[in-house]
Design a protein around this motif. Structure first.
Motif, PDB file in Angstrom:
ATOM      1  N   LYS A   1      -8.931  -0.955  -0.709  1.00 18.84           N
ATOM      2  CA  LYS A   1      -8.074  -1.719  -1.615  1.00 18.84           C
ATOM      3  C   LYS A   1      -8.651  -3.115  -1.798  1.00 18.84           C
ATOM      4  CE  LYS A   1      -5.287  -3.348   2.256  1.00 18.84           C
ATOM      5  NZ  LYS A   1      -6.242  -2.859   3.269  1.00 18.84           N
TER       6      LYS A   1
ATOM      7  N   LEU B   1      -5.941   6.944   0.926  1.00 22.24           N
ATOM      8  CA  LEU B   1      -6.454   5.637   0.543  1.00 22.24           C
ATOM      9  C   LEU B   1      -7.831   5.409   1.150  1.00 22.24           C
ATOM     10  CD1 LEU B   1      -5.863   2.870  -0.817  1.00 22.24           C
ATOM     11  CD2 LEU B   1      -5.017   2.117   1.419  1.00 22.24           C
TER      12      LEU B   1
ATOM     13  N   PHE C   1      -7.133  -0.124  -6.117  1.00 18.62           N
ATOM     14  CA  PHE C   1      -7.224   0.860  -5.048  1.00 18.62           C
ATOM     15  C   PHE C   1      -8.180   1.985  -5.461  1.00 18.62           C
ATOM     16  CE2 PHE C   1      -3.372  -0.588  -2.854  1.00 18.62           C
ATOM     17  CZ  PHE C   1      -2.715  -1.256  -3.883  1.00 18.62           C
TER      18      PHE C   1
ATOM     19  N   ILE D   1       0.868  -1.180   0.000  1.00 17.93           N
ATOM     20  CA  ILE D   1       0.000   0.000   0.000  1.00 17.93           C
ATOM     21  C   ILE D   1       0.902   1.227   0.000  1.00 17.93           C
ATOM     22  CG2 ILE D   1      -1.725   1.309   1.273  1.00 17.93           C
ATOM     23  CD1 ILE D   1      -2.591  -1.346   2.553  1.00 17.93           C
TER      24      ILE D   1
END
Lengths: 110, 115
Positions: free
Chosen positions: B49, B46, B34, A98
């Motif tokens: 995901k 974010l 994502f 990530i």
């Protein structure tokens, strides 16, 4: 919560000048990235960096660009001789699975 | 090469209405997907995901997304939007996790909320 920090938030420079954009990635991350976003366009990958070397770079990342991790905390993007078309928001990111992004540096080349 | 398409450049919805933002990707194998959100003057945050497993993933701020392999889609949804959801939303894909990997972003969808 740990975060990616970028400085300055806004950089104004004259065409032909060198600029250095600075980033402090999240402390235990090993993978680092630079992206840019020209106004009104998509976010584009510039370069990835791991183990003190470039892992991958895009065609945008030409000889005018360089990256460096000068110490244990900073990750910098240098543009040697800026052009008008380098005006954009530059994002630093860190992480592997990530990617966490900083707030960006807006570069204005006059 | 991987690519991402967000067909809607700009969407306007009323506060309290449901939302769906579309994302289509192009990649030969199972991608890692994502959704990021960019509020004005802010960086990319974010939202959620998808790596594998359950194709319906939950994220922050009440968002969810569903991976549909047959349609090469990963659409973002929210049952009831709030004025604070006004932002730019980006879908992104990574091909694999071998070493440092670049994110490939879509064009983004700008969301406007009507009061």
């Amino acid at each position: 919560e740990p975060e990616v920090t970028q400085t300055p938030s806004h950089q104004v420079t004259q065409m032909g000048q060198e600029v250095i954009l600075r980033c402090v990635p999240i402390s235990n991350h090993l993978y680092f990235y630079w992206y840019r976003q020209i106004l009104g366009q998509k976010v584009e990958f510039l370069v990835s960096f791991y183990n003190n070397e470039i892992s991958e770079k895009s065609e945008i990342f030409d000889d005018q660009f360089s990256v460096e991790r000068p110490d244990g905390s900073n990750f910098t993007l240098k543009i040697r001789s800026t052009k008008l078309e380098d005006s954009a928001m530059y994002f630093c990111a860190s992480g592997k699975n990530i990617q966490y992004f900083g707030a960006g540096t807006r570069l204005s080349v006059l | 090469a991987q690519s991402v398409t967000q067909p809607d450049i700009h969407i306007t919805v009323s506060e309290g209405a449901s939302l769906e933002l579309r994302c289509n990707y192009s990649y030969g194998a199972t991608p890692y997907l994502f959704w990021y959100v960019q509020s004005p003057g802010q960086g990319l945050q974010l939202l959620l995901k998808y790596f594998s497993g359950d194709t319906l993933v939950q994220g922050i701020k009440g968002f969810e997304a569903e991976f549909k392999r047959s349609q090469s889609s990963f659409n973002l949804r929210k049952p009831s939007v709030h004025w604070s959801d006004a932002a730019e939303y980006f879908c992104a894909v990574v091909g694999s996790f071998q070493g440092a990997q670049k994110l490939v972003f879509g064009q983004g969808t700008r969301l406007t909320i009507n009061p």
